[in-house]
Enzyme design. Structure first.
Site, PDB file in Angstrom:
ATOM      1  N   ASP A   1      31.903  -8.222  80.588  1.00 11.93           N
ATOM      2  CA  ASP A   1      32.405  -9.096  79.530  1.00 11.93           C
ATOM      3  C   ASP A   1      32.576 -10.478  80.155  1.00 11.93           C
ATOM      4  O   ASP A   1      33.482 -10.712  80.954  1.00 11.93           O
ATOM      5  CB  ASP A   1      33.733  -8.537  79.002  1.00 11.93           C
ATOM      6  CG  ASP A   1      34.296  -9.362  77.843  1.00 11.93           C
ATOM      7  OD1 ASP A   1      33.981 -10.562  77.764  1.00 11.93           O
ATOM      8  OD2 ASP A   1      35.072  -8.800  77.050  1.00 11.93           O
TER       9      ASP A   1
ATOM     10  N   LYS B   1      35.001 -17.494  71.420  1.00 11.75           N
ATOM     11  CA  LYS B   1      35.739 -18.233  72.440  1.00 11.75           C
ATOM     12  C   LYS B   1      34.921 -19.425  72.945  1.00 11.75           C
ATOM     13  O   LYS B   1      34.624 -20.311  72.177  1.00 11.75           O
ATOM     14  CB  LYS B   1      36.133 -17.262  73.559  1.00 11.75           C
ATOM     15  CG  LYS B   1      36.672 -15.906  73.051  1.00 11.75           C
ATOM     16  CD  LYS B   1      37.988 -15.999  72.294  1.00 11.75           C
ATOM     17  CE  LYS B   1      38.362 -14.713  71.556  1.00 11.75           C
ATOM     18  NZ  LYS B   1      38.402 -13.512  72.379  1.00 11.75           N
TER      19      LYS B   1
ATOM     20  N   ARG C   1      19.683  -8.242  57.365  1.00 12.23           N
ATOM     21  CA  ARG C   1      20.413  -7.409  58.328  1.00 12.23           C
ATOM     22  C   ARG C   1      19.536  -7.186  59.550  1.00 12.23           C
ATOM     23  O   ARG C   1      20.000  -7.215  60.686  1.00 12.23           O
ATOM     24  CB  ARG C   1      20.847  -6.071  57.715  1.00 12.23           C
ATOM     25  CG  ARG C   1      21.452  -5.134  58.764  1.00 12.23           C
ATOM     26  CD  ARG C   1      22.250  -3.949  58.228  1.00 12.23           C
ATOM     27  NE  ARG C   1      21.828  -3.438  56.952  1.00 12.23           N
ATOM     28  CZ  ARG C   1      20.696  -2.740  56.727  1.00 12.23           C
ATOM     29  NH1 ARG C   1      19.881  -2.464  57.732  1.00 12.23           N
ATOM     30  NH2 ARG C   1      20.389  -2.322  55.513  1.00 12.23           N
TER      31      ARG C   1
ATOM     32  N   TYR D   1      40.744  -6.454  78.142  1.00 10.88           N
ATOM     33  CA  TYR D   1      41.096  -7.108  76.878  1.00 10.88           C
ATOM     34  C   TYR D   1      41.673  -6.032  75.948  1.00 10.88           C
ATOM     35  O   TYR D   1      41.106  -4.943  75.817  1.00 10.88           O
ATOM     36  CB  TYR D   1      39.836  -7.738  76.278  1.00 10.88           C
ATOM     37  CG  TYR D   1      40.048  -8.279  74.888  1.00 10.88           C
ATOM     38  CD1 TYR D   1      40.810  -9.419  74.676  1.00 10.88           C
ATOM     39  CD2 TYR D   1      39.507  -7.639  73.777  1.00 10.88           C
ATOM     40  CE1 TYR D   1      41.029  -9.912  73.396  1.00 10.88           C
ATOM     41  CE2 TYR D   1      39.715  -8.127  72.494  1.00 10.88           C
ATOM     42  CZ  TYR D   1      40.474  -9.259  72.309  1.00 10.88           C
ATOM     43  OH  TYR D   1      40.685  -9.734  71.046  1.00 10.88           O
TER      44      TYR D   1
HETATM   45  C1  LIG Z   1      38.337 -12.077  72.126  1.00 13.13           C
HETATM   46  C2  LIG Z   1      37.770 -11.191  73.152  1.00 13.13           C
HETATM   47  C3  LIG Z   1      37.034 -10.046  72.809  1.00 13.13           C
HETATM   48  C4  LIG Z   1      36.850  -9.588  71.375  1.00 13.13           C
HETATM   49  O1  LIG Z   1      36.106 -10.478  70.624  1.00 13.13           O
HETATM   50  P1  LIG Z   1      36.313 -10.735  69.050  1.00 13.13           P
HETATM   51  O2  LIG Z   1      35.331 -11.807  68.761  1.00 13.13           O
HETATM   52  O3  LIG Z   1      37.740 -11.132  68.845  1.00 13.13           O
HETATM   53  O4  LIG Z   1      36.011  -9.436  68.363  1.00 13.13           O
HETATM   54  C5  LIG Z   1      36.491  -9.297  73.831  1.00 13.13           C
HETATM   55  N1  LIG Z   1      36.675  -9.629  75.130  1.00 13.13           N
HETATM   56  C6  LIG Z   1      37.395 -10.699  75.495  1.00 13.13           C
HETATM   57  C7  LIG Z   1      37.565 -11.008  76.941  1.00 13.13           C
HETATM   58  C8  LIG Z   1      37.970 -11.513  74.535  1.00 13.13           C
HETATM   59  O5  LIG Z   1      38.695 -12.567  74.900  1.00 13.13           O
END
Ligand SMILES: *Cc1c(COP(=O)(O)O)cnc(C)c1O
Length: 378
Positions: free
Chosen positions: A173, A198, A48, A101
């Site tokens: 982000d 992503k 962890r 998001y």
């Molecule tokens: C998918 C996404 C998230 C969240 O991420 P997870 O891996 O699904 O928890 C946050 N910000 C954006 C822009 C996203 O596309």
């Protein structure tokens, strides 16, 4: 290692000293033998706290975002939760994008708000509106650019100025752009957030998240919280993201090229009312996007003249595009944000138009993607 692609392939990933293995092994272990009590090898104690596969990923993340410290989490939202609870206290205030998001909005509005965090959604393209929303308690300006699913663009350098003047931090982000196309820390941001699910993972085979920070002290604070809260990335997931990052540059070039073809096609199609893409000169913040991005990415949204019914129909008729949530993988995806990714923000200030369709344009042959859209829109 100054070039992006060289860093993406090598940073944090020296060949294994024992065997010479070129690829970082998956260290599927929870614990580590100590050489006498407290005699840790390279600091590894319990997975962890740290695991060598995750360490390699964390160094890679720091290198590709030009940050001081990278941290890998079990998901993007786990990364966000860890950041929010490390930096904010009850009574603090967060400014977030008017089209954040959906999961970020839900985390802040329906989880963190219960613990006393206040928040204001603001259209970040309007800097006066951002300044007006700042309060003495504002700890974070949370920026997404480009935004999901409306592809809005915010000026990172200008927002960093506003945040720092207010004694707050700018969090970006960077999931939609990826570090290949946009480097928020170099523009003044304090923290970069990723859903590595992503573009960084890139193959729709892993869920993960990341934080990268410019400041060593904040890095220490987040590392403490990462271990104390425990939402870490496992070794296999870390390995998948690490593998994905190596081809990020070539994938992004193709995502951008294919998206341009799709945008051109949709812009001329009589069934399409509007195309949303930061690369279009008609985009309200195209100049900012051109200044802070080296390409405009693979995400394209469009609105249909035929309203929601037409939008749902297109989603059902495509064959090469897969109907599904998520984005950033090699395969093209299509979705209806109002009923799918953004269903959780229906009725909130973040509700999205119901005639909207979002595409994650993949790296297949552009001709096949255009033929698929031609048939579905006919
Ligand atoms: C998918 C996404 C998230 C969240 O991420 P997870 O891996 O699904 O928890 C946050 N910000 C954006 C822009 C996203 O596309």
């Amino acid at each position: 290692m100054t070039g992006f692609d060289t860093r993406a392939i090598h940073a944090g990933q020296e060949p294994d000293p024992r065997t010479g293995a070129v690829v970082v092994p998956i260290y599927a272990t929870s614990t580590y033998k100590q050489d006498g009590v407290g005699g840790l090898r390279e600091g590894y104690e319990y997975s962890r706290s740290a695991n060598p596969t995750r360490t390699a990923l964390e160094r890679s993340l720091a290198a590709i975002e030009n940050g001081e410290r990278g941290l890998a989490f079990a998901s993007g939202l786990a990364a966000e939760d860890t950041l929010l609870r490390a930096v904010c206290r009850p009574g603090d205030h967060v400014i977030l994008p008017g089209d954040a998001y959906g999961g970020t909005y839900r985390l802040i509005a329906r989880v963190c708000a219960n613990w006393g965090l206040d928040f204001t959604p603001v259209p970040l393209g309007d800097l006066d509106a951002v300044r007006a929303a700042v309060r003495p308690e504002t700890r974070i300006i949370w920026c997404e650019t480009p935004t999901n699913p409306l592809l809005g663009v915010a000026d990172i350098a200008a927002l960093a100025g506003i945040a720092h003047e207010a004694g707050a931090r700018l969090v970006v982000d960077n999931t939609f752009a990826s570090p290949y196309l946009q480097q928020p820390l170099a523009l003044g941001a304090d923290v970069v957030v990723h859903s590595t699910t992503k573009y960084l993972g890139g193959h729709s085979d892993v869920v993960g998240g990341a934080l990268v920070v410019a400041d060593a002290e904040l890095g220490e604070q987040l590392t403490f919280h990462q271990n104390a809260m425990g939402a870490v990335a496992g070794p296999f997931d870390s390995w998948l993201v690490l593998r994905g990052i190596k081809t990020l540059g070539v994938r992004m070039d193709r995502h951008c090229a294919n998206a341009e073809r799709v945008v051109e096609f949709l812009g001329e199609h009589p069934a399409v009312a509007q195309v949303l893409y930061p690369g279009l000169p008609s985009h309200p913040n195209h100049e900012v996007a051109a200044r802070q991005m080296s390409g405009f990415g693979g995400m394209v949204s469009f609105r249909l003249r035929g309203g929601e019914e037409a939008a749902l129909k297109v989603c059902g008729l495509v064959e090469v595009f897969t109907l599904g949530e998520s984005l950033g993988g090699v395969e093209s995806l299509i979705e209806h944000p109002g009923r799918m990714t953004h269903a959780s923000v229906a009725g909130s200030p973040l509700e999205v138009p119901n005639d909207l369709v979002r595409l994650s344009v993949g790296i297949e042959d552009a001709g096949d993607l255009l033929a698929d859209l031609t048939a579905a829109l006919a």
